[in-house]
Scaffold this motif. Structure first.
Motif, PDB file in Angstrom:
ATOM      1  N   ALA A 234       0.828  -1.202   0.000  1.00 25.70           N
ATOM      2  CA  ALA A 234       0.000   0.000   0.000  1.00 25.70           C
ATOM      3  C   ALA A 234       0.864   1.254   0.000  1.00 25.70           C
ATOM      4  CB  ALA A 234      -0.922  -0.008   1.214  1.00 25.70           C
ATOM      5  N   LEU A 235       1.922   1.254   0.809  1.00 29.11           N
ATOM      6  CA  LEU A 235       2.801   2.429   0.872  1.00 29.11           C
ATOM      7  C   LEU A 235       3.495   2.680  -0.463  1.00 29.11           C
ATOM      8  CD1 LEU A 235       4.323   1.913   4.432  1.00 29.11           C
ATOM      9  CD2 LEU A 235       2.720   3.715   3.727  1.00 29.11           C
ATOM     10  N   GLU A 236       3.842   1.618  -1.182  1.00 30.52           N
ATOM     11  CA  GLU A 236       4.439   1.784  -2.512  1.00 30.52           C
ATOM     12  C   GLU A 236       3.468   2.455  -3.477  1.00 30.52           C
ATOM     13  OE1 GLU A 236       7.595  -1.932  -2.936  1.00 30.52           O
ATOM     14  OE2 GLU A 236       5.534  -2.192  -3.630  1.00 30.52           O
ATOM     15  N   ILE A 237       2.215   2.016  -3.460  1.00 28.61           N
ATOM     16  CA  ILE A 237       1.228   2.585  -4.376  1.00 28.61           C
ATOM     17  C   ILE A 237       0.878   4.011  -3.975  1.00 28.61           C
ATOM     18  CG2 ILE A 237      -1.167   2.361  -5.176  1.00 28.61           C
ATOM     19  CD1 ILE A 237      -0.772  -0.673  -5.069  1.00 28.61           C
ATOM     20  N   ILE A 238       0.790   4.270  -2.687  1.00 28.45           N
ATOM     21  CA  ILE A 238       0.544   5.639  -2.220  1.00 28.45           C
ATOM     22  C   ILE A 238       1.633   6.572  -2.734  1.00 28.45           C
ATOM     23  CG2 ILE A 238       0.522   7.109  -0.158  1.00 28.45           C
ATOM     24  CD1 ILE A 238      -0.819   4.684   1.292  1.00 28.45           C
ATOM     25  N   ASP A 239       2.875   6.130  -2.639  1.00 28.25           N
ATOM     26  CA  ASP A 239       3.995   6.946  -3.102  1.00 28.25           C
ATOM     27  C   ASP A 239       3.907   7.199  -4.607  1.00 28.25           C
ATOM     28  OD1 ASP A 239       6.667   8.201  -2.628  1.00 28.25           O
ATOM     29  OD2 ASP A 239       7.352   6.603  -3.956  1.00 28.25           O
ATOM     30  N   ALA A 240       3.597   6.150  -5.375  1.00 25.99           N
ATOM     31  CA  ALA A 240       3.484   6.302  -6.833  1.00 25.99           C
ATOM     32  C   ALA A 240       2.345   7.238  -7.208  1.00 25.99           C
ATOM     33  CB  ALA A 240       3.286   4.933  -7.483  1.00 25.99           C
ATOM     34  N   ALA A 241       1.215   7.102  -6.532  1.00 30.39           N
ATOM     35  CA  ALA A 241       0.059   7.948  -6.828  1.00 30.39           C
ATOM     36  C   ALA A 241       0.335   9.415  -6.493  1.00 30.39           C
ATOM     37  CB  ALA A 241      -1.163   7.450  -6.076  1.00 30.39           C
ATOM     38  N   ARG A 242       0.974   9.646  -5.367  1.00 34.77           N
ATOM     39  CA  ARG A 242       1.272  11.026  -4.971  1.00 34.77           C
ATOM     40  C   ARG A 242       2.242  11.677  -5.959  1.00 34.77           C
ATOM     41  NH1 ARG A 242       2.243  11.167   1.524  1.00 34.77           N
ATOM     42  NH2 ARG A 242       1.920  13.399   1.178  1.00 34.77           N
ATOM     43  N   LYS A 243       3.222  10.923  -6.429  1.00 32.46           N
ATOM     44  CA  LYS A 243       4.167  11.473  -7.406  1.00 32.46           C
ATOM     45  C   LYS A 243       3.480  11.791  -8.725  1.00 32.46           C
ATOM     46  CE  LYS A 243       8.305   9.253  -5.525  1.00 32.46           C
ATOM     47  NZ  LYS A 243       9.304   8.152  -5.691  1.00 32.46           N
ATOM     48  N   ALA A 244       2.438  11.022  -9.057  1.00 37.91           N
ATOM     49  CA  ALA A 244       1.705  11.231 -10.306  1.00 37.91           C
ATOM     50  C   ALA A 244       0.517  12.167 -10.140  1.00 37.91           C
ATOM     51  CB  ALA A 244       1.231   9.888 -10.855  1.00 37.91           C
ATOM     52  N   ASN A 245       0.324  12.688  -8.927  1.00 37.05           N
ATOM     53  CA  ASN A 245      -0.789  13.594  -8.641  1.00 37.05           C
ATOM     54  C   ASN A 245      -2.145  12.924  -8.862  1.00 37.05           C
ATOM     55  OD1 ASN A 245      -1.622  16.101  -7.648  1.00 37.05           O
ATOM     56  ND2 ASN A 245      -1.998  16.908  -9.713  1.00 37.05           N
TER      57      ASN A 245
END
Length: 449
Positions: A363-374
């Motif tokens: 989940a933390l990996e996907i959260i990080d990816a989503a935040r970077k992609a806005n």
């Protein structure tokens, strides 16, 4: 904090659960440190199916005195500096009836059938986790999750001390992917909770400290229009302003339910959750008909089947371009590759994070990816007790990056087996506990009681 043994490497080493596969081509050279299965240890017996039973907490028991915390409190820092040494670990069935049947497009539940995980460190600190099971979404049913979590617990007890990050990475390698995500999440929660308890800080601080509270929506399952109106009126009286409505079984019935809810709670915000129940054309028709009623949902969650990527793209495009409605991917996002596909293809505006389908690290990996992609984020869950919901709530509060909070299912249970934990004031959850997520259960070894 538990001091780091200088003999322990901070790099991840092979962790082998009983019966776990060995990677092809792996070297036969012994690992620099022992694996999680101690030498000469027999494979763990099938985990006990003893149920969890809530009993009055013992007043004589007190939490262990925490070691002095060391800055920084951040989770990433602790992964490399905190030495995990597990003294005991256990997985048990966690069965709690619902107050009323919970029907969605893909399933119908009358009770929670999850798995509770308890981990105790040699410092005396205890952590609790929960593996939430919903077979239409998770790959595991309760017996499979109980077996996987039980094997992981046995392996943790037989392992030497190691950095938290190495233990979590090894756990992900032996309970890999979506197939074991729920069991993995339950063990991860318990380990992280134990660490937070050991150093004496609440999880919301460990995950960033953005806030110590969240405000959730509440869900109305698939019911008759009259039943939906009664629930909506009840939730309005309790202060809920956002209602999440389960749809997707019958388009016309869904519209009638929406009308009934709108009549008794005209000022509420709507989230529609089809749980894969519509075709793309049906999903767009729902939005057309709602527009004729003057109703605009704030979110349309998983309108089509998880593998209908073209349909998801079509609904996402029409929903925003025509009606300014955001679309969320839930069942379509089961791992980081799915998330990247959604991000790269503009297939949804929001990704729904659920620990039971991703695990905590996933989940933390996907959260990080989503935040970077806005890309906007939602946090939700399966049907869970306040153990899993408390962990997810602390995570959401600490990170402070979620546009939608859907952590309501403990409110739908007929009883609350969890002691301590967060305080609920209608839709507001306050995380006032001093350490960890604060929730715990009492184990009763006599299943007949």
């Amino acid at each position: 904090m538990v001091p780091m043994d200088p003999s322990i490497s901070s790099s991840s080493s092979p962790l082998r659960l009983p019966g776990s596969p060995t990677s092809p081509g792996a070297s036969s050279t012994p690992s620099p440190r022992p694996t999680l299965v101690a030498a000469g240890r027999q494979p763990a017996a099938a985990p006990s199916t003893t149920r969890l039973r809530a009993i009055s907490p013992s007043q004589s028991q007190s939490p262990p005195t925490p070691a002095s915390p060391v800055e920084p409190f951040g989770f990433d820092a602790l992964k490399g500096t905190f030495s995990v040494d597990v003294a005991a670990a256990d997985a048990r069935a966690l069965d709690v009836p619902l107050a009323a049947p919970f029907t969605i497009a893909s399933s119908r539940l009358v009770a929670v059938s999850n798995v509770a995980v308890r981990v105790e460190l040699r410092t005396g600190a205890v952590g609790w986790g929960e593996a939430p099971v919903l077979p239409s979404v998770t790959a595991e049913d309760q017996p499979a999750a109980l077996d996987a979590a039980g094997r992981a617990c046995a392996a943790l007890v037989g392992a030497p001390a190691a950095p938290l990050g190495a233990v979590l990475q090894d756990l992900a390698s032996v309970l890999p992917g979506h197939a074991f995500a729920s069991a993995r999440a339950g063990v991860e929660m318990a380990l992280i909770d134990a660490v937070a308890n050991s150093i004496g800080i609440p999880l919301w601080r460990l995950f960033g400290g953005a806030s110590d509270s969240v405000t959730t929506d509440i869900t109305i399952p698939i019911v008759t229009p009259n039943e939906a109106a009664q629930l909506a009126a009840k939730y309005r009286g309790q202060g809920f302003q956002t209602l999440k409505l389960k749809v997707g079984k019958n388009l016309n019935s869904d519209i009638e339910v929406l009308k009934a809810i709108r009549f008794v709670h005209p000022d509420c915000s709507f989230i529609l959750d089809a749980n894969e129940g519509y075709t793309a054309n049906q999903a767009i028709e729902v939005l057309d008909r709602l527009n004729e009623m003057g109703v605009t949902p704030v979110l349309f969650e998983q309108p089509v089947h998880r593998d209908d990527w073209d349909g998801l793209r079509d609904v996402t495009s029409v929903a925003m371009d025509k009606y300014k409605v955001a679309v969320a991917a839930d069942e379509s996002c089961r791992n980081l590759l799915d998330a990247q596909k959604i991000i790269d293809g503009n297939l949804a505006h929001v990704i729904n994070i659920k620990l039971a389908k991703l695990g905590v690290l996933g989940a933390l990996e996907i959260i990080d990816a989503a935040r970077k992609a806005n890309i906007a984020l939602m946090i939700g869950g399966m049907v869970e007790t306040r153990i899993a919901m408390g962990f997810a709530g602390h995570l959401a509060a600490g990170l402070g990056c979620f546009s939608f909070i859907d952590l309501d299912t403990p409110l739908l249970l007929s009883e609350d087996p969890v002691y301590g934990g967060y305080e609920a004031f209608g839709p507001l959850y306050k995380f006032t506990n001093a350490r960890g997520h604060g929730g715990f259960l009492h184990l009763d070894n006599d299943a007949s009681k």
